[in-house]
Write a protein that holds these residues in place. Structure first.
Motif, PDB file in Angstrom:
ATOM      1  N   GLN A  21       0.828  -1.197   0.000  1.00 53.48           N
ATOM      2  CA  GLN A  21       0.000   0.000   0.000  1.00 53.48           C
ATOM      3  C   GLN A  21       0.869   1.257   0.000  1.00 53.48           C
ATOM      4  O   GLN A  21       0.591   2.222  -0.721  1.00 53.48           O
ATOM      5  N   LYS A  22       1.936   1.239   0.780  1.00 61.27           N
ATOM      6  CA  LYS A  22       2.809   2.411   0.862  1.00 61.27           C
ATOM      7  C   LYS A  22       3.461   2.703  -0.479  1.00 61.27           C
ATOM      8  O   LYS A  22       3.497   3.857  -0.928  1.00 61.27           O
ATOM      9  N   ARG A  23       3.974   1.667  -1.141  1.00 64.48           N
ATOM     10  CA  ARG A  23       4.652   1.883  -2.425  1.00 64.48           C
ATOM     11  C   ARG A  23       3.674   2.341  -3.497  1.00 64.48           C
ATOM     12  O   ARG A  23       3.980   3.239  -4.287  1.00 64.48           O
ATOM     13  N   ILE A  24       2.487   1.752  -3.525  1.00 64.17           N
ATOM     14  CA  ILE A  24       1.485   2.124  -4.525  1.00 64.17           C
ATOM     15  C   ILE A  24       1.046   3.568  -4.307  1.00 64.17           C
ATOM     16  O   ILE A  24       0.939   4.357  -5.247  1.00 64.17           O
ATOM     17  N   THR A  25       0.796   3.935  -3.059  1.00 65.16           N
ATOM     18  CA  THR A  25       0.354   5.300  -2.752  1.00 65.16           C
ATOM     19  C   THR A  25       1.425   6.307  -3.120  1.00 65.16           C
ATOM     20  O   THR A  25       1.136   7.355  -3.717  1.00 65.16           O
ATOM     21  N   ARG A  26       2.674   6.011  -2.777  1.00 63.78           N
ATOM     22  CA  ARG A  26       3.765   6.933  -3.092  1.00 63.78           C
ATOM     23  C   ARG A  26       3.887   7.123  -4.605  1.00 63.78           C
ATOM     24  O   ARG A  26       4.079   8.252  -5.089  1.00 63.78           O
ATOM     25  N   ALA A  27       3.758   6.044  -5.364  1.00 65.26           N
ATOM     26  CA  ALA A  27       3.848   6.147  -6.824  1.00 65.26           C
ATOM     27  C   ALA A  27       2.696   6.976  -7.385  1.00 65.26           C
ATOM     28  O   ALA A  27       2.882   7.760  -8.324  1.00 65.26           O
ATOM     29  N   ALA A  28       1.499   6.817  -6.813  1.00 73.69           N
ATOM     30  CA  ALA A  28       0.344   7.592  -7.269  1.00 73.69           C
ATOM     31  C   ALA A  28       0.547   9.071  -6.992  1.00 73.69           C
ATOM     32  O   ALA A  28       0.249   9.931  -7.836  1.00 73.69           O
ATOM     33  N   VAL A  29       1.066   9.409  -5.813  1.00 73.66           N
ATOM     34  CA  VAL A  29       1.338  10.808  -5.465  1.00 73.66           C
ATOM     35  C   VAL A  29       2.364  11.401  -6.434  1.00 73.66           C
ATOM     36  O   VAL A  29       2.207  12.533  -6.919  1.00 73.66           O
ATOM     37  N   GLU A  30       3.418  10.655  -6.727  1.00 72.53           N
ATOM     38  CA  GLU A  30       4.450  11.140  -7.647  1.00 72.53           C
ATOM     39  C   GLU A  30       3.901  11.309  -9.060  1.00 72.53           C
ATOM     40  O   GLU A  30       4.243  12.274  -9.762  1.00 72.53           O
ATOM     41  N   LEU A  31       3.045  10.402  -9.491  1.00 71.76           N
ATOM     42  CA  LEU A  31       2.458  10.492 -10.825  1.00 71.76           C
ATOM     43  C   LEU A  31       1.585  11.738 -10.945  1.00 71.76           C
ATOM     44  O   LEU A  31       1.665  12.482 -11.935  1.00 71.76           O
ATOM     45  N   ILE A  32       0.765  11.990  -9.931  1.00 70.83           N
ATOM     46  CA  ILE A  32      -0.103  13.169  -9.952  1.00 70.83           C
ATOM     47  C   ILE A  32       0.737  14.445  -9.894  1.00 70.83           C
ATOM     48  O   ILE A  32       0.465  15.412 -10.604  1.00 70.83           O
ATOM     49  N   GLY A  33       1.775  14.448  -9.067  1.00 73.83           N
ATOM     50  CA  GLY A  33       2.637  15.614  -8.966  1.00 73.83           C
ATOM     51  C   GLY A  33       3.323  15.944 -10.275  1.00 73.83           C
ATOM     52  O   GLY A  33       3.526  17.117 -10.613  1.00 73.83           O
ATOM     53  N   ALA A  34       3.682  14.925 -11.037  1.00 76.05           N
ATOM     54  CA  ALA A  34       4.407  15.141 -12.287  1.00 76.05           C
ATOM     55  C   ALA A  34       3.488  15.437 -13.464  1.00 76.05           C
ATOM     56  O   ALA A  34       3.832  16.250 -14.332  1.00 76.05           O
ATOM     57  N   ARG A  35       2.315  14.808 -13.496  1.00 78.81           N
ATOM     58  CA  ARG A  35       1.479  14.888 -14.697  1.00 78.81           C
ATOM     59  C   ARG A  35       0.042  15.331 -14.439  1.00 78.81           C
ATOM     60  O   ARG A  35      -0.753  15.445 -15.368  1.00 78.81           O
ATOM     61  N   GLY A  36      -0.311  15.588 -13.175  1.00 74.79           N
ATOM     62  CA  GLY A  36      -1.665  16.035 -12.863  1.00 74.79           C
ATOM     63  C   GLY A  36      -2.606  14.875 -12.607  1.00 74.79           C
ATOM     64  O   GLY A  36      -2.354  13.733 -13.035  1.00 74.79           O
ATOM     65  N   TYR A  37      -3.711  15.173 -11.926  1.00 72.09           N
ATOM     66  CA  TYR A  37      -4.642  14.102 -11.562  1.00 72.09           C
ATOM     67  C   TYR A  37      -5.237  13.376 -12.769  1.00 72.09           C
ATOM     68  O   TYR A  37      -5.398  12.146 -12.717  1.00 72.09           O
ATOM     69  N   PRO A  38      -5.576  14.070 -13.878  1.00 76.38           N
ATOM     70  CA  PRO A  38      -6.162  13.334 -15.010  1.00 76.38           C
ATOM     71  C   PRO A  38      -5.271  12.198 -15.520  1.00 76.38           C
ATOM     72  O   PRO A  38      -5.764  11.261 -16.151  1.00 76.38           O
ATOM     73  N   ALA A  39      -3.970  12.271 -15.260  1.00 79.64           N
ATOM     74  CA  ALA A  39      -3.060  11.216 -15.727  1.00 79.64           C
ATOM     75  C   ALA A  39      -3.120   9.970 -14.856  1.00 79.64           C
ATOM     76  O   ALA A  39      -2.573   8.926 -15.235  1.00 79.64           O
ATOM     77  N   LEU A  40      -3.780  10.071 -13.703  1.00 81.07           N
ATOM     78  CA  LEU A  40      -3.830   8.920 -12.804  1.00 81.07           C
ATOM     79  C   LEU A  40      -4.888   7.928 -13.254  1.00 81.07           C
ATOM     80  O   LEU A  40      -6.086   8.112 -13.027  1.00 81.07           O
ATOM     81  N   THR A  41      -4.457   6.894 -13.925  1.00 84.93           N
ATOM     82  CA  THR A  41      -5.299   5.748 -14.243  1.00 84.93           C
ATOM     83  C   THR A  41      -4.608   4.518 -13.675  1.00 84.93           C
ATOM     84  O   THR A  41      -3.404   4.536 -13.398  1.00 84.93           O
ATOM     85  N   MET A  42      -5.370   3.463 -13.511  1.00 79.56           N
ATOM     86  CA  MET A  42      -4.766   2.250 -12.959  1.00 79.56           C
ATOM     87  C   MET A  42      -3.712   1.702 -13.924  1.00 79.56           C
ATOM     88  O   MET A  42      -2.677   1.183 -13.494  1.00 79.56           O
ATOM     89  N   ALA A  43      -3.956   1.838 -15.227  1.00 74.36           N
ATOM     90  CA  ALA A  43      -2.976   1.361 -16.211  1.00 74.36           C
ATOM     91  C   ALA A  43      -1.694   2.189 -16.135  1.00 74.36           C
ATOM     92  O   ALA A  43      -0.578   1.635 -16.170  1.00 74.36           O
ATOM     93  N   ALA A  44      -1.839   3.520 -16.023  1.00 74.50           N
ATOM     94  CA  ALA A  44      -0.658   4.374 -15.934  1.00 74.50           C
ATOM     95  C   ALA A  44       0.116   4.114 -14.649  1.00 74.50           C
ATOM     96  O   ALA A  44       1.352   4.100 -14.640  1.00 74.50           O
ATOM     97  N   LEU A  45      -0.616   3.883 -13.567  1.00 73.25           N
ATOM     98  CA  LEU A  45       0.044   3.601 -12.292  1.00 73.25           C
ATOM     99  C   LEU A  45       0.792   2.281 -12.356  1.00 73.25           C
ATOM    100  O   LEU A  45       1.910   2.159 -11.833  1.00 73.25           O
ATOM    101  N   ALA A  46       0.206   1.288 -13.000  1.00 78.37           N
ATOM    102  CA  ALA A  46       0.886   0.001 -13.148  1.00 78.37           C
ATOM    103  C   ALA A  46       2.189   0.177 -13.935  1.00 78.37           C
ATOM    104  O   ALA A  46       3.214  -0.427 -13.592  1.00 78.37           O
ATOM    105  N   ARG A  47       2.157   1.023 -14.967  1.00 75.86           N
ATOM    106  CA  ARG A  47       3.389   1.276 -15.729  1.00 75.86           C
ATOM    107  C   ARG A  47       4.440   1.953 -14.862  1.00 75.86           C
ATOM    108  O   ARG A  47       5.633   1.634 -14.946  1.00 75.86           O
ATOM    109  N   GLU A  48       4.016   2.898 -14.030  1.00 72.63           N
ATOM    110  CA  GLU A  48       4.963   3.568 -13.133  1.00 72.63           C
ATOM    111  C   GLU A  48       5.612   2.563 -12.186  1.00 72.63           C
ATOM    112  O   GLU A  48       6.795   2.687 -11.847  1.00 72.63           O
ATOM    113  N   LEU A  49       4.837   1.597 -11.743  1.00 70.46           N
ATOM    114  CA  LEU A  49       5.330   0.589 -10.802  1.00 70.46           C
ATOM    115  C   LEU A  49       6.030  -0.570 -11.506  1.00 70.46           C
ATOM    116  O   LEU A  49       6.575  -1.459 -10.846  1.00 70.46           O
TER     117      LEU A  49
END
Length: 234
Positions: free
Chosen positions: A36-64
């Motif tokens: 949970q900690k790693r997934i949450t941290r990656a989601a926060v970093e993704l939103i910080g870099a590309r904005g909330y609209p970029a947060l999809t489960m597929a995009a998050l999986a790619r980040e991880l």
């Protein structure tokens, strides 16, 4: 009868007696790749870099660097992920003053801590503001402490949540204002808006977001004191 040379015997024996490599064990690794900690941290970093609209489960999986199916094994849906994000941010908000201070003092301290937390995560404000708190244990505990503190300070239970919502609406807006450009009120034609132009010049060199926040917070708390059944804090 056929003859076997001395050269052939050791080769056959060595082949038969050589240790065979162990088969690789199948199944999940002993240490999970995701948490949970790693997934949450990656989601926060993704939103910080590309904005909330970029947060999809597929995009998050790619980040991880995992398959989407692996991600879904840990978090069932995007709604659950948003609860994790909500709890991650709200964990940093300090509501402890409600245990020791008068309700109005505690409200001011909570508001400042709340704003500081969301200034660091401003892209999440529009999302978290409308995310139900059920399933977010730290968030629920925070609101429980605030509401209990207000009630202990004399606020009727029917009005305590109204105080919370009114204050945090201001706080979240102020958190977004803290990320606004410094020239947001600049006007190119002074003749069209002379009062605004003069006022804008007077704001130059100040920390305008903080000044506006403190002015608004003081006005809100003064208004709450006036509405309080006892007529004052404490």
């Amino acid at each position: 009868m056929s003859c076997v040379t001395n050269d052939e015997v050791p080769t056959q024996v060595a082949t038969d007696s050589a240790p065979r490599p162990r088969a690789r064990r199948r199944g999940r690794p002993s240490v999970p790749l995701l948490s949970q900690k790693r997934i949450t941290r990656a989601a926060v970093e993704l939103i910080g870099a590309r904005g909330y609209p970029a947060l999809t489960m597929a995009a998050l999986a790619r980040e991880l660097r995992v398959a989407p199916s692996a991600l879904y094994n840990h978090v069932a849906s995007k709604r659950d992920l948003l609860r994790w994000l909500q709890d991650h941010v709200n964990r940093g908000i300090d509501a402890s003053a409600f245990d020791t201070e008068p309700w109005d003092v505690a409200l001011e301290r909570w508001a400042r801590s709340y704003r500081d937390a969301y200034v660091r995560h401003a892209p999440l404000v529009p999302v978290i503001a409308v995310t139900p708190i059920a399933g977010s244990p730290h968030t629920v505990a925070m609101y429980e402490g605030v509401v209990a503190g207000l009630c202990a300070g004399g606020w009727p239970e029917a009005e305590a949540v109204d105080v919370v919502v009114a204050l945090e609406s201001f706080v979240l807006g102020s958190a977004m204002d803290a990320t606004a450009p410094a020239d947001i009120f600049d006007v190119p034609d002074d003749a069209a808006a002379p009062a605004l132009a003069r006022a804008g010049l007077l704001r130059a060199g100040r920390d305008n977001a903080d000044a506006a926040f403190e002015a608004g917070l003081a006005a809100l708390v003064t208004g709450f004191r006036a509405r309080h059944p006892g007529g004052a804090g404490g």
